[in-house]
Design a protein around this motif. Structure first.
Motif, PDB file in Angstrom:
ATOM      1  N   THR A   8      -8.168  -2.749   5.978  1.00 31.35           N
ATOM      2  CA  THR A   8      -7.017  -3.615   6.253  1.00 31.35           C
ATOM      3  C   THR A   8      -6.136  -3.682   5.001  1.00 31.35           C
ATOM      4  O   THR A   8      -4.913  -3.732   5.069  1.00 31.35           O
ATOM      5  CB  THR A   8      -7.507  -5.028   6.624  1.00 31.35           C
ATOM      6  OG1 THR A   8      -8.541  -4.906   7.609  1.00 31.35           O
ATOM      7  CG2 THR A   8      -6.396  -5.879   7.192  1.00 31.35           C
ATOM      8  N   GLN A   9      -6.802  -3.645   3.863  1.00 29.55           N
ATOM      9  CA  GLN A   9      -6.090  -3.627   2.580  1.00 29.55           C
ATOM     10  C   GLN A   9      -6.892  -2.850   1.553  1.00 29.55           C
ATOM     11  O   GLN A   9      -8.099  -2.690   1.704  1.00 29.55           O
ATOM     12  CB  GLN A   9      -5.901  -5.066   2.090  1.00 29.55           C
ATOM     13  CG  GLN A   9      -4.430  -5.416   1.988  1.00 29.55           C
ATOM     14  CD  GLN A   9      -4.193  -6.828   1.529  1.00 29.55           C
ATOM     15  OE1 GLN A   9      -4.999  -7.394   0.799  1.00 29.55           O
ATOM     16  NE2 GLN A   9      -3.078  -7.396   1.930  1.00 29.55           N
ATOM     17  N   GLY A  10      -6.222  -2.408   0.496  1.00 27.83           N
ATOM     18  CA  GLY A  10      -6.921  -1.690  -0.560  1.00 27.83           C
ATOM     19  C   GLY A  10      -6.850  -0.187  -0.357  1.00 27.83           C
ATOM     20  O   GLY A  10      -6.230   0.293   0.603  1.00 27.83           O
ATOM     21  N   SER A  11      -7.495   0.546  -1.270  1.00 24.31           N
ATOM     22  CA  SER A  11      -7.430   2.009  -1.179  1.00 24.31           C
ATOM     23  C   SER A  11      -8.819   2.629  -1.257  1.00 24.31           C
ATOM     24  O   SER A  11      -9.714   2.101  -1.898  1.00 24.31           O
ATOM     25  CB  SER A  11      -6.550   2.553  -2.315  1.00 24.31           C
ATOM     26  OG  SER A  11      -7.191   2.327  -3.550  1.00 24.31           O
ATOM     27  N   HIS A  48     -13.585 -11.481   8.857  1.00 26.49           N
ATOM     28  CA  HIS A  48     -13.452 -10.773   7.570  1.00 26.49           C
ATOM     29  C   HIS A  48     -14.793 -10.150   7.225  1.00 26.49           C
ATOM     30  O   HIS A  48     -15.746 -10.851   6.933  1.00 26.49           O
ATOM     31  CB  HIS A  48     -12.999 -11.742   6.484  1.00 26.49           C
ATOM     32  CG  HIS A  48     -11.685 -12.397   6.817  1.00 26.49           C
ATOM     33  ND1 HIS A  48     -10.489 -11.750   6.668  1.00 26.49           N
ATOM     34  CD2 HIS A  48     -11.410 -13.618   7.340  1.00 26.49           C
ATOM     35  CE1 HIS A  48      -9.502 -12.555   7.070  1.00 26.49           C
ATOM     36  NE2 HIS A  48     -10.046 -13.697   7.491  1.00 26.49           N
ATOM     37  N   ARG A  92     -12.078  -7.886  -0.743  1.00 28.14           N
ATOM     38  CA  ARG A  92     -11.650  -7.381  -2.052  1.00 28.14           C
ATOM     39  C   ARG A  92     -12.779  -6.664  -2.780  1.00 28.14           C
ATOM     40  O   ARG A  92     -13.249  -7.092  -3.836  1.00 28.14           O
ATOM     41  CB  ARG A  92     -11.102  -8.535  -2.909  1.00 28.14           C
ATOM     42  CG  ARG A  92      -9.830  -9.132  -2.314  1.00 28.14           C
ATOM     43  CD  ARG A  92      -8.882  -9.702  -3.342  1.00 28.14           C
ATOM     44  NE  ARG A  92      -8.430  -8.736  -4.330  1.00 28.14           N
ATOM     45  CZ  ARG A  92      -7.467  -7.840  -4.108  1.00 28.14           C
ATOM     46  NH1 ARG A  92      -6.852  -7.786  -2.945  1.00 28.14           N
ATOM     47  NH2 ARG A  92      -7.112  -6.996  -5.050  1.00 28.14           N
ATOM     48  N   GLU A 102     -10.311  -4.538   1.728  1.00 28.59           N
ATOM     49  CA  GLU A 102     -10.641  -5.624   2.658  1.00 28.59           C
ATOM     50  C   GLU A 102     -10.657  -5.030   4.055  1.00 28.59           C
ATOM     51  O   GLU A 102      -9.906  -4.108   4.360  1.00 28.59           O
ATOM     52  CB  GLU A 102      -9.567  -6.719   2.598  1.00 28.59           C
ATOM     53  CG  GLU A 102      -9.589  -7.476   1.294  1.00 28.59           C
ATOM     54  CD  GLU A 102      -8.582  -8.623   1.299  1.00 28.59           C
ATOM     55  OE1 GLU A 102      -8.146  -9.030   2.387  1.00 28.59           O
ATOM     56  OE2 GLU A 102      -8.236  -9.082   0.209  1.00 28.59           O
ATOM     57  N   LYS A 103     -11.529  -5.577   4.885  1.00 29.66           N
ATOM     58  CA  LYS A 103     -11.553  -5.119   6.281  1.00 29.66           C
ATOM     59  C   LYS A 103     -11.724  -6.334   7.187  1.00 29.66           C
ATOM     60  O   LYS A 103     -12.663  -7.120   7.035  1.00 29.66           O
ATOM     61  CB  LYS A 103     -12.701  -4.130   6.517  1.00 29.66           C
ATOM     62  CG  LYS A 103     -12.764  -3.587   7.928  1.00 29.66           C
ATOM     63  CD  LYS A 103     -11.581  -2.703   8.264  1.00 29.66           C
ATOM     64  CE  LYS A 103     -11.595  -2.273   9.729  1.00 29.66           C
ATOM     65  NZ  LYS A 103     -10.407  -1.514  10.084  1.00 29.66           N
ATOM     66  N   MET A 161       0.840  -1.201   0.000  1.00 27.61           N
ATOM     67  CA  MET A 161       0.000   0.000   0.000  1.00 27.61           C
ATOM     68  C   MET A 161       0.880   1.258   0.000  1.00 27.61           C
ATOM     69  O   MET A 161       1.812   1.360   0.774  1.00 27.61           O
ATOM     70  CB  MET A 161      -0.884  -0.004   1.249  1.00 27.61           C
ATOM     71  CG  MET A 161      -1.929   1.081   1.217  1.00 27.61           C
ATOM     72  SD  MET A 161      -2.907   1.062   2.723  1.00 27.61           S
ATOM     73  CE  MET A 161      -3.865  -0.409   2.453  1.00 27.61           C
TER      74      MET A 161
END
Lengths: 238, 382
Positions: free
Chosen positions: A71-74, A32, A36, A21-22, A1
């Motif tokens: 948690t991931q991604g933008s 989860h 995605r 993702e969170k 990231m």
């Protein structure tokens, strides 16, 4: 990231969510909530976000509003990558760009309607007279000028929610985020709130993302997306 | 200032709780003011003592008298500038409850020794000319509504059964705010002549010495005591401040007692106010979350909670200090036992400082808790 903000002036989307993702940690277990997930919201859209309880609607809304981080991604809103901002800068960003409308109104019980609406303006450099002018305009837009001096406990649920909307729009935010705004209201009051949101979208071009599990409410939106088990789709879950 | 209504509104949220907390703080600060005034009354003489003055008393005890003849011997000691003596008269005016200090003195050297006693020149001259003349401080003159020209009857069980009559020739003021203006001074020659046989004629209570160079005070004190070593009346010489301190210590270590009481009071208030603030913040976690959601920064939330605790402490403390000032502004409430009783500006400022400390300390933990709140978690608690 990436840790730097990516500005995308040519991007026509007001909200762009990519690969988000969170995951929450509950006791020793990872839960989860979003998996995605991609979503694009163009300016001026009135988007309804539907799904069963626990599907992650409010979590997604919190990510878009900068109340939480993925948690991931933008998450990019109005050309600004918000998931990498510091707490302080994120607070400033929220003050400038986001208006929130909550299910339980969340007004300050110790402040009058006009003082509640004024709250976001305290974070600006506006003087008292200018703040009062903005407050009067916002209360007029929600049809509550005559209740300006009233405390929340003396207002009906529908009126309190209209004060909540006035507070949400008083700074003329880029995006209005509504978390089940009619969830605590009867049908008549709920319809009035939906009429108001629809008017804000159609007449004032306000971009609105509304979380709801009421099909009657989502019917007022220009588009509805469905969230189930952390995934988005354009079709309701059977 | 634009957040004042928010801070004030939150304080008004639970009116009874806020009122009770305010009252606790107020009572603590009234107590602070009164105890500071009592401490000042008991040990204030130490601060007012002249750095160039020594007090010579009997080595055994202050109530043992010293020969009048010591005066000339002390004056001969190198470095001594002036010597005066005083004697405890211990009289009452009309009623035993009307107690105040009266001492026989030699007018001229006494006034030279004590420039803090301000007497108009005409009254000074009258005192020098009148053998039965006495001067009294403004506080006592006002207390008994005496005026110059009055004849004052005083009885003293120490010096016989007779009633002593004095002609009031002067009313003096204090040069400094803290100067004791309750004592009466009258002429030693009149006193010595009139006291009964066997009541210590030719003896005096204690001496005050003014030294030429204050830096030599300790050395001169030693010389004075050496001068009277192995005599029937050996002396103990000490700086006027130490003498005043020893006088006050007859009651106990006042400063320590006052500090102990105030420490206990403020510790309790710290717990009471801290608990109130913690409870107030816990009750509105959700609202703090809303403030953060609409853009209040963590520092602003911290500031709001601290402003609340400081307002509470400032309001309660301020009212308490004001009330303490009102209760002490008229001076000694005992009618003469605590002549230096007053709430000093320095103590008032210390009280203001304590208000700020109380506000910050009691608000800090809840404020940090509010600052660290995660918005999404806080909103879930609504």
């Amino acid at each position: 990231m990436s840790t730097t903000n990516e500005t995308q002036p040519q991007d026509s989307a007001l909200v762009r969510i990519e690969g988000v993702e969170k995951t929450f940690r509950r006791a020793s277990e990872d839960v989860h909530v979003l998996a995605r997930l991609d979503l694009v919201v163009p300016p001026g859209e009135f988007l309804a976000l539907m799904g069963p309880s626990g599907s992650g609607k409010s979590t997604l809304l919190n990510l878009i509003g900068g109340l939480d981080r993925p948690t991931q991604g933008s998450v990019t809103v109005a050309g600004e990558r918000i998931d990498t901002l510091s707490d302080r800068r994120l607070a400033d960003w929220r003050a400038r760009h986001i208006g929130f409308v909550f299910q339980l109104y969340n007004l300050m019980p110790v402040l009058t309607a006009e003082r509640n609406v004024e709250l976001p303006l305290l974070l600006t450099h506006l003087g008292k007279a200018e703040r009062q002018k903005h407050v009067a305009t916002a209360l007029a837009m929600v049809g509550l000028s005559h209740r300006a001096k009233h405390y929340p406990r003396t207002l009906s649920g529908g009126e309190q929610q209209r004060v909540g909307i006035a507070r949400g729009i008083v700074t003329d935010p880029t995006l209005l985020l509504c978390d089940e705004p009619t969830g605590d209201l009867d049908r008549k009051a709920g319809d009035e709130i939906l009429n108001l949101l629809q008017a804000l979208n159609r007449e004032h071009g306000k971009t609105i993302i509304m979380v709801t599990h009421d099909p009657h409410a989502s019917a007022r939106a220009s588009r509805t997306v469905y969230l189930n088990k952390g995934r988005l789709s354009n079709e309701p879950v059977s | 200032m634009k957040y004042a209504h928010l801070v004030w509104g939150n304080l008004k949220r639970k009116k009874l709780r806020t009122l009770l907390t305010l009252l606790s703080i107020l009572v603590a600060f009234v107590l602070f003011g009164l105890l500071c005034s009592i401490r000042q009354a008991l040990v204030g003489g130490v601060e007012l003592a002249g750095a160039d003055r020594l007090v010579v008393r009997h080595k055994v005890s202050i109530i043992q008298l010293l020969p009048e003849s010591y005066q000339a011997r002390m004056e001969r000691i190198p470095g001594v500038d002036l010597v005066v003596h005083q004697t405890w008269f211990g009289g009452v005016y009309q009623d035993p409850k009307n107690f105040f200090m009266q001492n026989p003195v030699q007018p001229e050297p006494f006034l030279a020794m004590h420039p803090e006693i301000v007497l108009p020149p005409a009254q000074r001259d009258a005192w020098l000319k009148t053998r039965t003349g006495a001067i009294v401080g403004r506080t006592t003159a006002e207390r008994f509504q005496w005026k110059v020209g009055d004849r004052i009857p005083i009885r003293s069980p120490i010096w016989g059964q007779r009633t002593w009559e004095f002609d009031l020739v002067g009313i003096y003021e204090g040069r400094d705010k803290g100067t004791d203006t309750t004592p009466m001074f009258f002429r030693y020659d009149y006193f010595d002549e009139m006291r009964e046989e066997g009541r210590g004629r030719g003896l005096v209570g204690w001496y005050t010495i003014r030294v030429k160079d204050p830096s030599r005070a300790a050395e001169i004190a030693r010389l004075v005591d050496q001068e009277f070593e192995n005599s029937p009346a050996e002396t103990k010489t000490e700086p006027e401040g130490a003498f005043a301190q020893a006088w006050a210590r007859q009651i106990g270590n006042i400063t320590l007692i006052v500090a102990g009481i105030l420490g206990a009071v403020f510790f309790t208030i710290l717990l009471v106010t801290g608990s109130t603030m913690s409870q107030a913040v816990r009750e509105r976690i959700g609202e703090l979350g809303v403030l953060k959601a609409i853009g209040f920064t963590p520092a602003q939330v911290l500031g709001l909670v601290l402003a609340e605790s400081c307002t509470l402490a400032g309001l309660g403390g301020g009212l308490g200090l004001a009330l303490a000032w009102l209760l002490t502004v008229n001076g000694d409430p005992t009618g003469g036992l605590l002549p230096l009783f007053n709430f000093r500006t320095a103590d008032l400022l210390l009280g203001v400082g304590l208000c700020v400390v109380l506000g910050v300390v009691t608000g800090l933990l809840p404020a940090l808790q509010a600052m660290r709140l995660r918005v999404a978690d806080a909103l879930r608690r609504l």
